[in-house]
Design a protein around this motif. Structure first.
Motif, PDB file in Angstrom:
ATOM      1  N   ASN A 111      16.568  46.041  53.308  1.00 45.11           N
ATOM      2  CA  ASN A 111      17.764  45.941  54.162  1.00 45.11           C
ATOM      3  C   ASN A 111      18.135  44.501  54.446  1.00 45.11           C
ATOM      4  O   ASN A 111      19.307  44.119  54.418  1.00 45.11           O
ATOM      5  N   LEU A 112      17.120  43.689  54.765  1.00 48.07           N
ATOM      6  CA  LEU A 112      17.418  42.290  55.087  1.00 48.07           C
ATOM      7  C   LEU A 112      17.893  41.546  53.839  1.00 48.07           C
ATOM      8  O   LEU A 112      18.748  40.663  53.928  1.00 48.07           O
ATOM      9  N   ARG A 113      17.343  41.904  52.697  1.00 50.07           N
ATOM     10  CA  ARG A 113      17.783  41.241  51.472  1.00 50.07           C
ATOM     11  C   ARG A 113      19.220  41.609  51.138  1.00 50.07           C
ATOM     12  O   ARG A 113      19.978  40.785  50.632  1.00 50.07           O
ATOM     13  N   ALA A 114      19.583  42.850  51.430  1.00 45.12           N
ATOM     14  CA  ALA A 114      20.963  43.275  51.156  1.00 45.12           C
ATOM     15  C   ALA A 114      21.925  42.414  51.969  1.00 45.12           C
ATOM     16  O   ALA A 114      23.087  42.232  51.620  1.00 45.12           O
ATOM     17  N   MET A 115      21.415  41.863  53.074  1.00 41.81           N
ATOM     18  CA  MET A 115      22.242  41.069  53.976  1.00 41.81           C
ATOM     19  C   MET A 115      22.153  39.575  53.639  1.00 41.81           C
ATOM     20  O   MET A 115      22.901  38.771  54.168  1.00 41.81           O
ATOM     21  N   SER A 116      21.182  39.205  52.810  1.00 48.35           N
ATOM     22  CA  SER A 116      20.932  37.792  52.549  1.00 48.35           C
ATOM     23  C   SER A 116      21.816  37.261  51.428  1.00 48.35           C
ATOM     24  O   SER A 116      21.888  37.855  50.357  1.00 48.35           O
ATOM     25  N   PRO A 117      22.514  36.154  51.672  1.00 50.57           N
ATOM     26  CA  PRO A 117      23.396  35.613  50.626  1.00 50.57           C
ATOM     27  C   PRO A 117      22.614  35.095  49.421  1.00 50.57           C
ATOM     28  O   PRO A 117      23.198  34.872  48.369  1.00 50.57           O
ATOM     29  N   PHE A 118      21.299  34.895  49.577  1.00 55.03           N
ATOM     30  CA  PHE A 118      20.529  34.303  48.477  1.00 55.03           C
ATOM     31  C   PHE A 118      19.926  35.347  47.545  1.00 55.03           C
ATOM     32  O   PHE A 118      19.563  35.049  46.427  1.00 55.03           O
ATOM     33  N   TRP A 119      19.788  36.565  48.024  1.00 61.40           N
ATOM     34  CA  TRP A 119      19.087  37.577  47.236  1.00 61.40           C
ATOM     35  C   TRP A 119      19.839  37.865  45.939  1.00 61.40           C
ATOM     36  O   TRP A 119      19.283  37.801  44.862  1.00 61.40           O
ATOM     37  N   GLN A 120      21.146  38.143  46.093  1.00 64.33           N
ATOM     38  CA  GLN A 120      21.962  38.467  44.935  1.00 64.33           C
ATOM     39  C   GLN A 120      22.063  37.282  43.968  1.00 64.33           C
ATOM     40  O   GLN A 120      22.106  37.457  42.765  1.00 64.33           O
ATOM     41  N   ASP A 121      22.081  36.084  44.549  1.00 62.28           N
ATOM     42  CA  ASP A 121      22.319  34.881  43.729  1.00 62.28           C
ATOM     43  C   ASP A 121      21.035  34.275  43.203  1.00 62.28           C
ATOM     44  O   ASP A 121      21.041  33.203  42.622  1.00 62.28           O
ATOM     45  N   ARG A 122      19.885  34.925  43.420  1.00 57.41           N
ATOM     46  CA  ARG A 122      18.610  34.262  43.130  1.00 57.41           C
ATOM     47  C   ARG A 122      18.447  33.903  41.660  1.00 57.41           C
ATOM     48  O   ARG A 122      17.750  32.964  41.311  1.00 57.41           O
ATOM     49  N   GLU A 123      19.108  34.672  40.783  1.00 56.74           N
ATOM     50  CA  GLU A 123      18.970  34.415  39.344  1.00 56.74           C
ATOM     51  C   GLU A 123      19.671  33.124  38.936  1.00 56.74           C
ATOM     52  O   GLU A 123      19.283  32.471  37.988  1.00 56.74           O
ATOM     53  N   LYS A 124      20.724  32.787  39.691  1.00 59.38           N
ATOM     54  CA  LYS A 124      21.573  31.664  39.281  1.00 59.38           C
ATOM     55  C   LYS A 124      20.827  30.330  39.339  1.00 59.38           C
ATOM     56  O   LYS A 124      20.093  30.078  40.246  1.00 59.38           O
TER      57      LYS A 124
END
Lengths: 392, 277
Positions: free
Chosen positions: A379-392
């Motif tokens: 849940n917290l990761r879904a809210m974190s701006p870095f989780w989705q972008d971590r691959e970049k």
């Protein structure tokens, strides 16, 4: 109120019911002063002596080497300041970057508040939290008054090679102190075999109450008291004895000595199950600290890209108690000095959670935590701006 | 454990408007992983009105709650109205934040400013200036602004609001200089305005009510007492003590030492509390 699942035993522990029982009379009918001449006080003195014997037995020490203090911090301050006083010509302290603030801040203050009269070497640690003995060897010199190295780290549980390090210091006639607050009661300690000069312990970390500590002082080691007053503790620590807590600590040490092996086994199994499952079920979860050279009860896990305080508060909603090395939980703005010394990247340091178990934890509790944590992190990761972008 | 208000807890446990608006008209990205908190705010703007706002936040409970609060506050507002929202407004919306956590509300204001600047296609004002705190990358302009807006007087307060000085501590002297500089200017300006904060009477009454409700009333009720706000006239706050407090010989002490002190701390430090008899 939700049931409490207490996995924060490196912060403090539950007072064992057996310990509470033996303490009770000293709050009521047995109120005599151990220093009194009458038999009424004398009986209390006997109880203090008996406790002293039990503590000495757990450490492999003699009773006259045990000095009661108010807490681990007082023991630490007493040891360091005593060593400096008895070695006025030596102005170098060797310690580590990962000490508890009771030593770290004291050493840093000794350096800055005395206008750099004292030199302080803080040994670094590797990424798994272990020390480098070569660096240690090089740090010792003729000016070193005292070495102070914790036996086990409170945040990661990593155990340092105290026996070897003590011997290296003693070979050069340097005083050796260890803050063993996290180690006593959890791993075997035998001071007959290791020539440690000073050892600090704290009651509330081993199921005795808060407000009672011990400084072990080896017979023959020069000593200067920190609390100056009456003749208590043979003049080594003034102040009327905290009798009830001393009796309680005696009982706690007796229990620890009797059950250490089996308890360690039980706690280690639970800790390992918790750790294995969390590392497997949560992606980007990393263990902090050496996997094997570690206290059996401690597991420090970083959940990348989320922040520790948020994790803790969601855990708290389920009654699960633990700690974090994140900046936000400390009141300071920087994450744990231990994790930073280990070079844990910020992505992981802010999301570190320390689970520290005790004999009072059950398998059901561990299962419950294993069940709840993954969803909290998700849940917290879904809210974190870095989780989705971590691959970049 | 931090003492969070129920509102902070509510917005943290069940945050509103989590997400990211696709093709947003305004995007504000502030903070960083290293600093321990970061906020990405996206705004959908139609005819200069913010019709939707969403956020993604990495941070502690107060950072998440501040973000949730911010999105609720700006939705439906014309852009120019939203631009007037300060960090104090965000904290106030949440019923207050622990002082060490005020920087979370500042992050909200910064994200909003960045999103609006992005919408208008203008450069950000705060991005300019010289970096004072290297640990957290805070500039002198940001620090000065926080000193001015929140009337800060100590380095510790500046750290609580901006994070500047919270790392190695090397910049503490420079921060003190900035405080002296701003406060010297502002005392000259502010004295004729009576009181350090500009606040409408309505805002003042609202804040006083909130502090009474949140902090003062629960304490008095424990002793069987209560308190009612009767009137606010300038800096004079007229209250009436009820229940056990009304007949208590110590009520004057309670009024001055406790009620007045609390209100001065949390609303304006020039307030004078009197009993309506």
């Amino acid at each position: 109120m939700t049931n409490i699942i207490y996995m924060d035993n490196n912060a403090t522990t539950r007072v064992a019911p057996e310990v509470v029982d033996v303490m009770m009379p000293y709050f009521s009918e047995q109120y005599g002063n151990p220093s009194s001449m009458h038999n009424f006080g004398g009986k209390v003195m006997s109880a203090v002596s008996e406790a002293r014997d039990k503590i000495a037995a757990l450490l492999g020490a003699d009773a006259d080497e045990i000095v009661f203090t108010s807490c681990g911090t007082e023991s630490d301050s007493t040891a360091l300041l005593s060593a400096l006083k008895s070695n006025p010509d030596k102005r170098h302290i060797v310690t580590t970057r990962v000490e508890h603030p009771a030593i770290k801040n004291l050493a840093e203050n000794l350096r800055s508040l005395t206008g750099h009269k004292y030199r302080v070497t803080q040994l670094s640690v590797a990424s798994d939290g272990t020390l480098d003995l070569d660096e240690y060897e090089k740090a010792l010199d003729d000016e070193t008054a005292i070495v102070s190295i914790m036996w086990a780290n409170n945040e990661t549980g990593v155990i340092f090679p105290i026996e070897k390090m003590c011997k290296m210091a003693k070979d050069r006639d340097i005083l050796f102190h260890t803050d063993a607050v996290q180690a006593v009661g959890k791993i075997p300690i035998n001071l007959k075999e290791i020539p440690i000069d000073f050892l600090s312990l704290s009651g509330h970390k081993l199921h005795a109450p808060k407000g009672i500590g011990v400084l072990y002082v080896r017979r023959g080691t020069p000593f200067a008291p920190f609390m100056i007053g009456g003749h208590q503790e043979h003049g080594r620590r003034g102040g009327t004895e905290n009798v009830a807590s001393i009796v309680g600590l005696g009982k706690a040490c007796e229990l620890a000595a009797a059950h250490m092996a089996e308890e360690n086994d039980q706690v280690r199994k639970l800790r390992d199950k918790l750790e294995k499952n969390l590392l497997e079920s949560v992606p980007n979860a990393i263990l902090n600290g050496h996997k094997n050279d570690r206290l059996p009860n401690t597991s420090n896990i970083s959940f990348e890209y989320v922040e520790g305080e948020s994790i803790l508060l969601h855990m708290d909603a389920f009654g699960i108690c633990a700690s974090s090395g994140s900046a936000c939980t400390s009141g300071s703005l920087e994450p744990s000095h231990v994790l930073r010394a280990m070079g844990v990247p910020f992505t992981a340091a802010h999301g570190s959670i320390r689970f520290s178990l005790s004999i009072y934890n059950t398998e059901e509790e561990v299962d419950f935590v294993i069940e709840k944590i993954p969803a909290i992190i998700e849940n917290l990761r879904a809210m974190s701006p870095f989780w989705q972008d971590r691959e970049k | 454990m931090w003492e969070y208000t129920d509102k902070v807890k509510e917005h943290f446990m069940n945050p509103l408007n989590v997400g990211e608006i696709e093709n947003a008209e305004g995007t504000g990205d502030v903070g960083s992983l290293a600093c321990g908190d970061a906020l990405k705010l996206t705004l959908k703007i139609v005819d200069d009105i913010i019709v939707d706002a969403q956020f993604k936040t990495f941070g502690c409970a107060s950072a998440i709650a501040s973000s949730s609060a911010l999105t609720e506050m700006v939705k439906g507002l014309p852009v120019d109205e939203a631009a007037k929202i300060t960090n104090e407004d965000i904290a106030q919306f949440l019923g207050g934040l622990p002082k060490e956590k005020m920087h979370c509300s500042v992050m909200g204001r910064e994200a909003l400013e960045a999103a609006i600047a992005n919408y208008k296609g203008v450069p950000l004002r705060v991005a300019e200036g010289d970096v004072v705190c290297e640990c957290f990358g805070v500039t002198d302009l940001e620090v000065k602004r926080a000193i001015q807006e929140s009337n800060l007087h100590t380095v510790e307060e500046v750290t609580n609001f901006t994070k500047a000085g919270g790392g190695c501590g090397k910049c503490h002297d420079r921060l003190q200089e900035l405080i002296d500089e701003v406060q010297k200017d502002s005392t000259a300006k502010i004295i004729p305005m009576k009181g350090p904060k500009r606040m409408t009477t309505l805002q003042k009454i609202k804040m006083i009510e909130e502090v009474l409700e949140r902090e003062i009333r629960p304490v008095l009720k424990k002793d069987g007492g209560d308190i009612e706000l009767v009137d606010v006239d300038g800096d004079y706050v007229l209250v009436s003590l009820r229940g056990a407090c009304g007949s208590c010989a110590k009520s004057q002490t309670t009024l001055k030492e406790y009620v007045e002190k609390k209100l001065r701390e949390q609303v304006i430090d020039t307030l004078i509390v009197e009993e309506d008899k």
